[in-house]
Design a protein around this motif. Sequence first.
Motif, short mmCIF file in Angstrom:
data_model
loop_
_atom_site.label_atom_id
_atom_site.label_comp_id
_atom_site.label_asym_id
_atom_site.label_seq_id
_atom_site.Cartn_x
_atom_site.Cartn_y
_atom_site.Cartn_z
N ASP A 53 2.76 86.77 -32.10
CA ASP A 53 3.07 85.36 -32.39
C ASP A 53 3.41 84.28 -31.39
O ASP A 53 3.24 83.20 -31.20
CB ASP A 53 4.42 85.31 -33.47
CG ASP A 53 4.15 85.78 -34.87
OD1 ASP A 53 2.89 85.98 -35.15
OD2 ASP A 53 5.04 86.50 -35.46
N LEU A 54 4.19 85.04 -30.28
CA LEU A 54 4.55 84.29 -29.10
C LEU A 54 3.31 83.85 -28.23
O LEU A 54 3.39 82.98 -27.59
CB LEU A 54 5.55 85.03 -28.27
CG LEU A 54 6.96 85.38 -29.05
CD1 LEU A 54 7.58 86.44 -28.06
CD2 LEU A 54 7.68 83.95 -29.08
N GLU A 55 2.49 84.81 -28.38
CA GLU A 55 1.05 84.61 -27.43
C GLU A 55 0.68 83.56 -28.39
O GLU A 55 -0.12 82.47 -27.54
CB GLU A 55 0.17 85.91 -27.51
CG GLU A 55 0.35 86.80 -26.82
CD GLU A 55 -0.62 88.06 -26.67
OE1 GLU A 55 -1.02 88.54 -25.52
OE2 GLU A 55 -1.08 88.40 -27.81
N THR A 56 0.40 83.31 -29.45
CA THR A 56 -0.18 82.26 -30.25
C THR A 56 0.64 80.97 -29.92
O THR A 56 -0.06 79.79 -29.50
CB THR A 56 -0.21 82.43 -31.67
OG1 THR A 56 -0.86 83.48 -32.03
CG2 THR A 56 -0.69 81.18 -32.40
N ALA A 57 1.79 80.99 -29.82
CA ALA A 57 2.63 79.82 -29.64
C ALA A 57 2.55 79.40 -28.23
O ALA A 57 2.27 78.02 -27.83
CB ALA A 57 4.22 80.26 -29.70
N TRP A 58 2.24 80.21 -27.15
CA TRP A 58 2.11 80.06 -25.70
C TRP A 58 0.66 79.23 -25.48
O TRP A 58 0.57 78.33 -24.97
CB TRP A 58 2.05 81.23 -24.97
CG TRP A 58 1.58 81.05 -23.39
CD1 TRP A 58 0.66 81.50 -22.97
CD2 TRP A 58 2.29 80.32 -22.56
NE1 TRP A 58 0.34 81.36 -21.58
CE2 TRP A 58 1.52 80.34 -21.14
CE3 TRP A 58 3.65 79.84 -22.29
CZ2 TRP A 58 1.95 80.15 -20.04
CZ3 TRP A 58 3.89 79.41 -21.16
CH2 TRP A 58 2.98 79.52 -20.05
N ARG A 59 -0.31 79.37 -26.54
CA ARG A 59 -1.69 78.78 -26.13
C ARG A 59 -1.40 77.29 -26.41
O ARG A 59 -2.12 76.63 -25.97
CB ARG A 59 -2.58 79.77 -27.27
CG ARG A 59 -2.86 80.94 -26.60
CD ARG A 59 -4.19 81.50 -27.42
NE ARG A 59 -4.19 81.39 -28.64
CZ ARG A 59 -3.96 82.86 -29.11
NH1 ARG A 59 -3.64 83.78 -28.31
NH2 ARG A 59 -3.79 83.10 -30.35
N PHE A 60 -0.56 76.99 -27.26
CA PHE A 60 -0.25 75.54 -27.83
C PHE A 60 0.17 74.95 -26.80
O PHE A 60 -0.36 73.72 -26.43
CB PHE A 60 0.66 75.52 -28.95
CG PHE A 60 0.70 74.14 -29.40
CD1 PHE A 60 0.21 73.43 -30.25
CD2 PHE A 60 2.09 73.44 -28.95
CE1 PHE A 60 0.29 72.00 -30.50
CE2 PHE A 60 2.35 72.12 -29.23
CZ PHE A 60 1.58 71.36 -30.16
#
Length: 363
Positions: free
Chosen positions: A142-149
Amino acid sequence: DKFAKTHGALDAQVMLTGDLNAADFAVLAGTARVLSTISNHSAHPFLYSTSDVPTGKTSVTDVRSLRIDYILYQSCGFRILSVDEVPHLTSSIPDARHPSDHLPVCARFAVKSDWVRQEEKARQWLQSTLGNQALQAMCYEDLETAWRFFNKYGRKTVSTTEFMSCVADLGMALDSTILETIMRCGSPATPTPTTTKKPSDFSKRQRRPSETAALTMKEAFTTTGFSFVEFIRVYAHFVREKESVNVPTYLIEVFRIFDLDGDSMISQDEFTETVQNLSPCEVTSSRLNRLWGEMVRHQCLRNDSNYPDLPKQKVENRTQILFDIRDFVTCIMNEQADLLIAKSRKAEAIESAHSFDLPVTCI
């Protein structure tokens, strides 16, 4: 989680349907997350964003009247379009109209785009940093996905300007206090001068390495931005900060599972027995003892005791110490935060080992 990793499917969105014979899947998912933390194994992202289709009772017989048939889905990947109404039963089934003792459940979904998922996880990360918001449970993926934003340019770091631009894109605002806290937690630590004087304060002597690394200057963040590891460190900081303010509901339910005799306290025997009975992975006695020692440490800190200076017999007889939900929650949430940071550092080390600089040719 192991199966998904083996087949390269951790980012595949999951939907689980069927007769699960469970009255509350949220408690099951929460228990699985806690056990994965205790056993030092990562849980599948499905357990962090599980939602269920609301249907009401799906089985009414002479011995039960409840919902045991589910459509479970990852809310980060699917959006419900419609749900067929389940008949309201006034008598037991099966009967002439319903040939089974289970009612069918039907729903229609739309698959969310990658961009929508990134935006939602970024918003979730931000909400976790706000003082008036409950902590949002997020796994490493989830944190990886948020980081991409936030990392729109695909670089190793995100500058303050880029970060604030993304916050504005989400229609959110951060006051100066929250922003300064994020800056402080996200910055690389500045070296501190060595001293021969031993600190008298217990909290300083027992501070975790990750907590020490979070104490730094605001200017460092402003100049260099922050990396993915520091992005996770910010989230981990608020995990620790909020454990005493907003205890996640699932941890309250999980504590009751560990509290075998129902006295609102956990003994070491209860802790060990519950883990050994429920954990799908083997948990070594050394790890169980370390986690129990962490709860001893937290209790001493809360009671203003000095753990290293405790009477020797009290430390040796720590199997007789009982812990309440505060010690349990603090230990579990600190472990979750530490595991996230450790995993991000490992990923960063692997990435650095495979990175290289392209030669520059002057023409």
